[in-house]
Design a protein around this motif. Structure first.
Motif, PDB file in Angstrom:
ATOM      1  N   GLY B 227       0.825  -0.814   0.104  1.00  0.00           N
ATOM      2  CA  GLY B 227      -0.193   0.404   0.085  1.00  0.00           C
ATOM      3  C   GLY B 227       1.431   1.109  -0.138  1.00  0.00           C
ATOM      4  O   GLY B 227       0.422   1.868  -0.909  1.00  0.00           O
ATOM      5  N   ASN B 228       1.790   1.528   0.692  1.00  0.00           N
ATOM      6  CA  ASN B 228       2.888   2.524   0.616  1.00  0.00           C
ATOM      7  C   ASN B 228       3.599   2.684   0.045  1.00  0.00           C
ATOM      8  O   ASN B 228       3.788   4.184  -1.065  1.00  0.00           O
ATOM      9  N   VAL B 229       3.983   1.294  -0.898  1.00  0.00           N
ATOM     10  CA  VAL B 229       4.849   1.552  -1.984  1.00  0.00           C
ATOM     11  C   VAL B 229       3.891   2.712  -3.755  1.00  0.00           C
ATOM     12  O   VAL B 229       4.483   3.227  -4.239  1.00  0.00           O
ATOM     13  N   ILE B 230       2.422   1.841  -3.137  1.00  0.00           N
ATOM     14  CA  ILE B 230       0.945   2.299  -4.357  1.00  0.00           C
ATOM     15  C   ILE B 230       1.488   3.748  -3.712  1.00  0.00           C
ATOM     16  O   ILE B 230       1.261   4.962  -5.353  1.00  0.00           O
ATOM     17  N   ASP B 231       0.951   3.757  -2.975  1.00  0.00           N
ATOM     18  CA  ASP B 231       0.626   5.237  -2.559  1.00  0.00           C
ATOM     19  C   ASP B 231       2.066   6.466  -2.641  1.00  0.00           C
ATOM     20  O   ASP B 231       1.956   7.257  -3.682  1.00  0.00           O
ATOM     21  N   GLN B 232       2.887   5.857  -3.093  1.00  0.00           N
ATOM     22  CA  GLN B 232       4.327   6.759  -3.287  1.00  0.00           C
ATOM     23  C   GLN B 232       4.844   6.689  -4.771  1.00  0.00           C
ATOM     24  O   GLN B 232       4.386   8.018  -5.653  1.00  0.00           O
ATOM     25  N   GLU B 233       3.962   6.041  -5.047  1.00  0.00           N
ATOM     26  CA  GLU B 233       4.445   6.328  -6.974  1.00  0.00           C
ATOM     27  C   GLU B 233       3.325   6.941  -7.665  1.00  0.00           C
ATOM     28  O   GLU B 233       3.514   8.117  -8.339  1.00  0.00           O
ATOM     29  N   PHE B 234       2.545   7.076  -6.892  1.00  0.00           N
ATOM     30  CA  PHE B 234       1.214   8.069  -7.088  1.00  0.00           C
ATOM     31  C   PHE B 234       1.385   9.576  -6.700  1.00  0.00           C
ATOM     32  O   PHE B 234       2.064  10.426  -6.959  1.00  0.00           O
ATOM     33  N   SER B 235       2.102   9.730  -5.210  1.00  0.00           N
ATOM     34  CA  SER B 235       1.367  10.741  -4.702  1.00  0.00           C
ATOM     35  C   SER B 235       3.992  11.529  -4.161  1.00  0.00           C
ATOM     36  O   SER B 235       3.766  13.041  -5.225  1.00  0.00           O
ATOM     37  N   LEU B 236       4.949  10.828  -4.335  1.00  0.00           N
ATOM     38  CA  LEU B 236       5.654  11.224  -4.784  1.00  0.00           C
ATOM     39  C   LEU B 236       6.876  11.169  -6.224  1.00  0.00           C
ATOM     40  O   LEU B 236       6.685  12.120  -6.868  1.00  0.00           O
ATOM     41  N   THR B 237       6.242   9.954  -6.929  1.00  0.00           N
ATOM     42  CA  THR B 237       7.587  10.000  -7.492  1.00  0.00           C
ATOM     43  C   THR B 237       6.678  10.133  -8.649  1.00  0.00           C
ATOM     44  O   THR B 237       6.826   9.876 -10.239  1.00  0.00           O
ATOM     45  N   ASN B 238       5.206  10.221  -8.916  1.00  0.00           N
ATOM     46  CA  ASN B 238       4.437  10.869  -9.399  1.00  0.00           C
ATOM     47  C   ASN B 238       4.243   9.698 -11.206  1.00  0.00           C
ATOM     48  O   ASN B 238       3.981   9.862 -12.223  1.00  0.00           O
ATOM     49  N   ASN B 239       4.618   8.223 -11.227  1.00  0.00           N
ATOM     50  CA  ASN B 239       4.620   7.499 -12.169  1.00  0.00           C
ATOM     51  C   ASN B 239       2.764   6.999 -11.990  1.00  0.00           C
ATOM     52  O   ASN B 239       2.849   5.944 -10.972  1.00  0.00           O
ATOM     53  N   TRP B 240       2.524   7.239 -12.304  1.00  0.00           N
ATOM     54  CA  TRP B 240       0.725   6.376 -11.746  1.00  0.00           C
ATOM     55  C   TRP B 240       1.209   5.450 -12.790  1.00  0.00           C
ATOM     56  O   TRP B 240      -0.310   4.491 -12.511  1.00  0.00           O
ATOM     57  N   HIS B 241       1.463   5.756 -13.750  1.00  0.00           N
ATOM     58  CA  HIS B 241       1.256   3.428 -14.591  1.00  0.00           C
ATOM     59  C   HIS B 241       1.810   2.922 -14.091  1.00  0.00           C
ATOM     60  O   HIS B 241       0.677   1.541 -14.019  1.00  0.00           O
ATOM     61  N   LEU B 242       2.599   2.956 -12.907  1.00  0.00           N
ATOM     62  CA  LEU B 242       3.405   2.178 -11.831  1.00  0.00           C
ATOM     63  C   LEU B 242       3.006   1.908 -10.902  1.00  0.00           C
ATOM     64  O   LEU B 242       2.179   0.705 -10.353  1.00  0.00           O
ATOM     65  N   GLY B 243       2.052   2.564  -9.848  1.00  0.00           N
ATOM     66  CA  GLY B 243       1.389   2.510  -9.002  1.00  0.00           C
ATOM     67  C   GLY B 243      -0.288   1.764  -9.537  1.00  0.00           C
ATOM     68  O   GLY B 243      -0.608   0.611  -9.134  1.00  0.00           O
ATOM     69  N   SER B 244      -0.500   2.097 -10.863  1.00  0.00           N
ATOM     70  CA  SER B 244      -2.101   1.527 -11.476  1.00  0.00           C
ATOM     71  C   SER B 244      -1.698   0.162 -11.786  1.00  0.00           C
ATOM     72  O   SER B 244      -1.683  -0.705 -11.066  1.00  0.00           O
ATOM     73  N   GLY B 245      -0.398  -0.534 -12.167  1.00  0.00           N
ATOM     74  CA  GLY B 245      -0.586  -1.290 -12.320  1.00  0.00           C
ATOM     75  C   GLY B 245      -0.352  -2.669 -11.240  1.00  0.00           C
ATOM     76  O   GLY B 245      -0.596  -3.801 -11.227  1.00  0.00           O
ATOM     77  N   LEU B 246       0.785  -1.662 -10.648  1.00  0.00           N
ATOM     78  CA  LEU B 246       0.470  -2.927  -8.641  1.00  0.00           C
ATOM     79  C   LEU B 246      -0.932  -2.893  -8.317  1.00  0.00           C
ATOM     80  O   LEU B 246      -0.688  -3.608  -7.199  1.00  0.00           O
ATOM     81  N   SER B 247      -1.524  -1.894  -8.461  1.00  0.00           N
ATOM     82  CA  SER B 247      -2.609  -1.913  -7.969  1.00  0.00           C
ATOM     83  C   SER B 247      -3.950  -2.587  -8.182  1.00  0.00           C
ATOM     84  O   SER B 247      -4.479  -3.740  -7.896  1.00  0.00           O
ATOM     85  N   ILE B 248      -3.428  -3.317 -10.179  1.00  0.00           N
ATOM     86  CA  ILE B 248      -4.287  -4.336 -10.464  1.00  0.00           C
ATOM     87  C   ILE B 248      -3.693  -5.762 -10.214  1.00  0.00           C
ATOM     88  O   ILE B 248      -4.286  -6.729  -9.847  1.00  0.00           O
ATOM     89  N   VAL B 249      -2.049  -5.592  -9.850  1.00  0.00           N
ATOM     90  CA  VAL B 249      -1.552  -6.950  -9.355  1.00  0.00           C
ATOM     91  C   VAL B 249      -2.599  -6.950  -7.737  1.00  0.00           C
ATOM     92  O   VAL B 249      -2.845  -8.387  -7.816  1.00  0.00           O
TER      93      VAL B 249
END
Lengths: 360, 274
Positions: B227-249
């Protein structure tokens, strides 16, 4: 019928939240007896059954079973089984597993259990239902499974708590015959609780009429119906005309200003009494030919007979006859002296005046 | 009211569902399955194999399982005792368990932080008896305590409800057939309460596996959950693609767990959750 006493309830009292449910109840149940506890709801009949089953401990008194005091014995240690009102089958087990439950606990072999299951299912006419889910069965079938589940443990006594209450009329009548047949085949004691007087009269060897925690009358169905001890029993068992009367002398009673010849003696002279006359014992005739003259006020067709209300001497008499008389028709009422029941007035409204020792 | 007018009544909900459920899901699917240049890729899903991500998912599963297990151990006996108590008394105790839920979730977790901190209330009390200080904060233990605290009511309620629904006559029948207290429990009460247990597990495990706020506050940066990883991809790294991908997993993972649970949940009690 000479039967060995099997269970003795001695001076049983029980109250819930300060309300007396059973008050000094004494009752002997015999081997091979079909005994019915009959009464309106709240009369203490179910509490009596639950005391027998061990689910309720009496405040006072003893339960003697086969010579041993079992008053404080847990339900699982008692050699009797219960058929519950709402069947109480285990919903997570199939029919065979339900029936096997008690046998597995007592450590019977698989082969024995298998034999018992098919024997019990045959007995209740449900062969081949082993793998069925009990919840998918009809009420009547569930009730049979509940009976099978109880009897495979070969209890000395089977307790039945209004087992037919949830079934429709036709099925109920069928099951009444089945229960009597079962009882005779198994040769064990049945203690049956019901508020249905017809059920009680049809099946029982002994009927115990209860009201407000007291035994009102105990006897064979014929005794209870023909010779009710008090107005409560007369009223509860079948339809009755219950009228205030005065016992003029032996074999003569005055009701509504008219003197009737009867067969009862020993009430003293000019003693107020309750008089019971069953509606089927009143015979209709042409005016002037009977004891009373009256007018038909109401007529209902009941199937087997007609039911009429006849206004005579200020009382509306309930009369059953196979011959219909139209409302407005003038008739006379006649009653055989033998069919007039004279009863003492109760000491109180609670009808607690009945001494249980009378029946010993 | 005719059917057409009645259908209109579902309008507000349809707007809500499209705006806040269906569109976001489609967006996650779109972002998860594309890269920066907008072309289709599975890289964002396969990124779960990255050791950091895999470890985070594994930690999440362990902590979710742990908090589910602890909740179950606490809740089951409690629900059993409560269901055997009179209506009024058990109602009061259930109320006590529900009461904290009326207070904002963040406030409660922050209060827990005050209690568990090195110089917090717990250590002050323990110090009084000469124990400690215990270093609970910023560890998996702290997260576990927080999650059990947060999700315990969701375990108690379904189990309590199912146990209250067990027909007392069935228990009487078992005793009547010779079962002692232990047998009644093992062969009647336990199997009949299983649907409630399954509901409880689902209601604790599913939110638990994607938990990140409790981990943030009570775990600090020491423990990284998926959950932290996904949160950081969206809010810190701004990598919505990776965040969404991990969410799907994660979603696929949850679906699989649910499918496994439902296989055991014959009665369908747990199915009302989703």
């Amino acid at each position: 019928m000479s039967r060995q006493p099997l269970i003795d309830l001695e001076h049983i009292s029980k109250s819930f939240d300060g309300e007396m449910v059973l008050d000094d109840l004494n009752l002997t149940i015999h081997e091979n007896e079909f005994l019915t506890l009959l009464g309106p709801s709240g009369c203490g009949k179910t509490t009596t059954l639950r005391i027998l089953g061990g689910f309720v401990t009496p405040d006072q008194g003893k339960v003697i079973f086969d010579g041993k005091d079992i008053t404080n014995l847990a339900p699982n240690k008692r050699n009797l089984n219960t058929v519950f009102q709402k069947y109480a089958l285990f919903p997570h087990m199939n029919v065979a597993e339900n029936i096997a439950f008690g046998l597995k606990i007592s450590g019977k072999t698989d082969a024995y259990i298998r034999d018992k299951i098919s024997y019990a299912l045959k007995l209740v006419n449900l062969e081949g239902y082993e793998k069925r889910n009990p919840m998918s069965l009809s009420g009547g079938q569930q009730q049979r499974i509940a009976i099978a589940r109880a009897i495979v443990n070969e209890p000395k006594v089977l307790l039945l708590d209004e087992p037919l209450g949830a079934l429709d009329l036709k099925l109920r009548q069928e099951m009444q015959y089945e229960l009597v047949r079962l009882k005779n085949e198994l040769g064990i004691t049945f203690v049956y609780v019901t508020h249905d007087q017809e059920e009680a009269l049809t099946m029982s060897d002994t009927v115990v009429v209860m009201n407000q925690g007291y035994i009102q009358q105990m006897g064979t169905p014929e005794d209870i119906y023909n010779e009710p001890e008090n107005a409560f029993v007369a009223d509860f068992i079948g339809d009755s005309n219950i009228i205030d009367g005065i016992m003029i002398q032996d074999k003569l009673v005055e009701i509504l200003g008219v003197r009737f010849v009867c067969v009862d003696t020993g009430f003293g002279t000019n003693q107020p009494v309750d008089v019971v006359i069953r509606p089927e014992d009143l015979i209709l005739g042409a005016p002037g030919r009977g004891v009373l003259d009256g007018v038909v006020t109401n007529l209902i067709f009941k199937g087997v007979h007609y039911e009429m209300e006849v206004m005579a001497n200020g009382y509306e008499w309930l009369v059953q006859s196979t011959v219909a008389r139209q409302p407005g028709e003038k008739v006379s009422l006649f009653v055989d002296p033998f069919n007039i029941q004279i009863m003492n007035k109760p000491a109180s409204d609670d009808e607690k005046a009945v001494d249980p020792d009378e029946y010993e | 009211m005719n059917t057409n007018k009645r259908k209109l009544l579902t309008g507000p909900y349809l707007v809500w569902a499209v705006g806040f459920i269906i569109l976001p899901l489609l967006m996650i699917l779109y972002y998860g399955l594309t890269n920066d240049s907008g072309s289709f890729t599975l890289d964002n899903l396969l990124a779960i194999a990255d050791p950091i991500h895999a470890k985070a998912l594994w930690e999440s599963v362990l902590i979710a399982l742990g908090s589910t297990l602890i909740s179950l151990v606490i809740a089951y006996p409690l629900a059993y005792i409560l269901s055997n108590m009179g209506g009024n008394k058990s109602g009061t105790i259930i109320m006590l368990f529900m009461l904290p839920m009326w207070i904002n979730f963040l406030l409660r977790i922050m209060a827990l932080q005050m209690i568990l901190a090195n110089t917090g209330i717990l250590n002050a009390i323990l110090g009084f008896f000469g124990i400690g200080p215990l270093h609970i904060m910023y560890s998996k233990t702290a997260i576990l305590i927080g999650m059990v605290y947060e999700y315990l009511p969701f375990m108690i309620l379904p189990i309590y409800n199912v146990m209250c629904k067990i027909d007392r006559n069935v228990i009487d029948a078992a005793r009547d057939l010779g079962a002692d207290t232990k047998t009644v429990f093992m062969h009647v009460i336990m199997p009949l309460s299983l649907p409630g247990v399954l509901s409880g597990i689902i209601m604790v495990f599913i939110p638990g596996i994607s938990e990140f706020v409790i981990a943030d506050i009570l775990g600090g940066s020491k423990v990284l959950l998926i959950g932290n990883v996904i949160d950081q991809e969206f809010s810190l790294t701004n990598n919505w693609h990776l965040g969404s991908g991990l969410s799907i997993v994660l979603m696929i993972f949850i679906f699989i767990s649910m499918a496994i649970m439902n296989k055991y949940d014959k009665s369908g009690e747990g199915q009302m959750i989703w």
